[in-house]
Design a protein around this motif. Structure first.
Motif, mmCIF file in Angstrom:
data_model
loop_
_atom_site.group_PDB
_atom_site.id
_atom_site.type_symbol
_atom_site.label_atom_id
_atom_site.label_comp_id
_atom_site.label_asym_id
_atom_site.label_seq_id
_atom_site.Cartn_x
_atom_site.Cartn_y
_atom_site.Cartn_z
ATOM 1 N N UNK A 204 0.329 26.780 35.085
ATOM 2 C CA UNK A 204 0.806 25.959 33.976
ATOM 3 C C UNK A 204 -0.313 25.626 32.993
ATOM 4 N N UNK A 205 0.057 25.563 31.720
ATOM 5 C CA UNK A 205 -0.891 25.212 30.675
ATOM 6 C C UNK A 205 -0.145 24.396 29.609
ATOM 7 N N UNK A 206 -0.837 23.414 29.058
ATOM 8 C CA UNK A 206 -0.231 22.557 28.039
ATOM 9 C C UNK A 206 -0.970 22.741 26.727
ATOM 10 N N UNK A 207 -0.210 22.828 25.646
ATOM 11 C CA UNK A 207 -0.774 22.875 24.300
ATOM 12 C C UNK A 207 -0.527 21.512 23.678
ATOM 13 N N UNK A 208 -1.577 20.965 23.048
ATOM 14 C CA UNK A 208 -1.460 19.612 22.509
ATOM 15 C C UNK A 208 -2.007 19.574 21.091
ATOM 16 N N UNK A 209 -1.290 18.892 20.217
ATOM 17 C CA UNK A 209 -1.749 18.646 18.854
ATOM 18 C C UNK A 209 -2.611 17.383 18.922
ATOM 19 N N UNK A 210 -3.940 17.577 18.993
ATOM 20 C CA UNK A 210 -4.868 16.466 19.198
ATOM 21 C C UNK A 210 -5.129 15.695 17.910
ATOM 22 N N UNK B 247 0.974 19.331 5.985
ATOM 23 C CA UNK B 247 0.147 18.650 4.988
ATOM 24 C C UNK B 247 -1.243 19.267 4.991
ATOM 25 N N UNK B 248 -2.010 18.999 3.926
ATOM 26 C CA UNK B 248 -3.385 19.510 3.855
ATOM 27 C C UNK B 248 -4.310 18.553 4.602
ATOM 28 N N UNK B 249 -4.255 18.641 5.923
ATOM 29 C CA UNK B 249 -5.053 17.811 6.818
ATOM 30 C C UNK B 249 -5.529 18.686 7.973
ATOM 31 N N UNK B 250 -6.518 18.222 8.687
ATOM 32 C CA UNK B 250 -6.982 18.969 9.861
ATOM 33 C C UNK B 250 -5.965 18.832 10.990
ATOM 34 N N UNK B 251 -5.554 19.955 11.528
ATOM 35 C CA UNK B 251 -4.643 20.016 12.668
ATOM 36 C C UNK B 251 -5.394 20.684 13.807
ATOM 37 N N UNK B 252 -5.737 19.910 14.815
ATOM 38 C CA UNK B 252 -6.497 20.431 15.947
ATOM 39 C C UNK B 252 -5.543 20.669 17.115
ATOM 40 N N UNK B 253 -5.537 21.914 17.582
ATOM 41 C CA UNK B 253 -4.719 22.293 18.737
ATOM 42 C C UNK B 253 -5.661 22.496 19.913
ATOM 43 N N UNK B 254 -5.325 21.865 21.035
ATOM 44 C CA UNK B 254 -6.130 22.063 22.223
ATOM 45 C C UNK B 254 -5.271 22.564 23.377
ATOM 46 N N UNK C 13 -4.775 22.349 27.389
ATOM 47 C CA UNK C 13 -5.056 21.476 28.517
ATOM 48 C C UNK C 13 -4.711 22.239 29.790
ATOM 49 N N UNK C 14 -5.702 22.383 30.649
ATOM 50 C CA UNK C 14 -5.500 23.108 31.897
ATOM 51 C C UNK C 14 -6.342 22.516 32.998
ATOM 52 N N UNK C 15 -6.611 23.325 34.012
ATOM 53 C CA UNK C 15 -7.410 22.865 35.147
ATOM 54 C C UNK C 15 -8.607 23.776 35.330
ATOM 55 N N UNK C 16 -9.753 23.175 35.666
ATOM 56 C CA UNK C 16 -10.958 23.981 35.899
ATOM 57 C C UNK C 16 -11.014 24.409 37.369
ATOM 58 N N UNK C 17 -12.106 25.040 37.774
ATOM 59 C CA UNK C 17 -12.238 25.552 39.142
ATOM 60 C C UNK C 17 -12.257 24.456 40.202
ATOM 61 N N UNK C 18 -12.503 23.211 39.793
ATOM 62 C CA UNK C 18 -12.469 22.082 40.724
ATOM 63 C C UNK C 18 -11.144 21.334 40.650
ATOM 64 N N UNK C 19 -10.149 21.953 39.985
ATOM 65 C CA UNK C 19 -8.801 21.410 39.820
ATOM 66 C C UNK C 19 -8.782 20.095 39.030
ATOM 67 N N UNK C 20 -9.779 19.899 38.158
ATOM 68 C CA UNK C 20 -9.803 18.734 37.280
ATOM 69 C C UNK C 20 -9.209 19.137 35.936
ATOM 70 N N UNK C 21 -8.467 18.223 35.342
ATOM 71 C CA UNK C 21 -7.862 18.503 34.036
ATOM 72 C C UNK C 21 -8.943 18.567 32.963
ATOM 73 N N UNK C 22 -8.869 19.607 32.119
ATOM 74 C CA UNK C 22 -9.798 19.732 31.000
ATOM 75 C C UNK C 22 -8.997 20.067 29.744
ATOM 76 N N UNK C 23 -9.498 19.625 28.612
ATOM 77 C CA UNK C 23 -8.871 19.919 27.322
ATOM 78 C C UNK C 23 -9.900 20.635 26.455
ATOM 79 N N UNK C 24 -9.517 21.782 25.923
ATOM 80 C CA UNK C 24 -10.422 22.599 25.114
ATOM 81 C C UNK C 24 -9.761 22.873 23.765
ATOM 82 N N UNK C 25 -10.413 22.492 22.653
ATOM 83 C CA UNK C 25 -9.841 22.816 21.344
ATOM 84 C C UNK C 25 -9.908 24.326 21.095
ATOM 85 N N UNK C 26 -8.799 24.912 20.627
ATOM 86 C CA UNK C 26 -8.768 26.351 20.344
ATOM 87 C C UNK C 26 -8.555 26.646 18.867
#
Length: 144
Positions: free
Chosen positions: A94-100, A51-58, A60-73
């Motif tokens: 491991x890395x996760x792709x998410x449709x935010x 559809x003609x809508x915004x589709x944001x893909x982010x 999700x991984x881990x930073x240097x402190x092993x905390x989960x972070x989500x970054x829109x790409x």
């Protein structure tokens, strides 16, 4: 190219699709695997039925402190930006792709690069011994 077997470093095609019913995909490898893995993303694009809508893909991984972070790409919209080149954006599993946001379908494509550690060191040793044999005789007399 077949990704299995001990003598097979290389790249295999990667792809996944995110939709309203499948909002995330996790790329992971066997922890017992003695290889280095890199996921290089080439493109993210809207596919048939979007559809003609915004589709944001982010990502999700881990930073240097092993905390989960989500970054829109990517933020894709059918009428203005249905496709985005990611120029082989490299990620380690491991890395996760998410449709935010949005309902997709959004397709991600790239390369899963596999380098077998034993093969890499074996090939390097082979190359060095061949180079040594080929280059030592001419270099030795020059040094004397």
């Amino acid at each position: 190219m077949e990704p299995h077997g001990p003598a097979c470093p290389g790249s295999v095609l990667f792809g996944c699709e995110l939709t309203a019913s499948t909002k995330s995909y996790t790329f992971q490898v066997d922890e017992e695997d003695d290889s280095d893995h890199i996921l290089a993303l080439s493109v993210v694009c809207l596919t048939d039925g979007a559809k003609d809508e915004c589709n944001v893909v982010e990502v999700v991984g881990r930073n240097h402190e092993n905390q989960e972070i989500a970054v829109p790409v990517a933020n894709l919209k059918l009428s203005c930006q249905p496709l985005l080149s990611l120029d082989n954006f490299k990620l380690q599993p491991p890395v996760t792709f998410r449709l935010a946001a949005g309902s997709g379908p959004v397709h991600l494509a790239g390369w899963h690069r596999i380098m077998h550690r034993e093969d890499a060191s074996f090939e390097e040793d082979d190359d060095l011994s061949e180079e040594d044999e080929g280059e030592l005789p001419p270099i030795m007399p020059a040094k004397k």
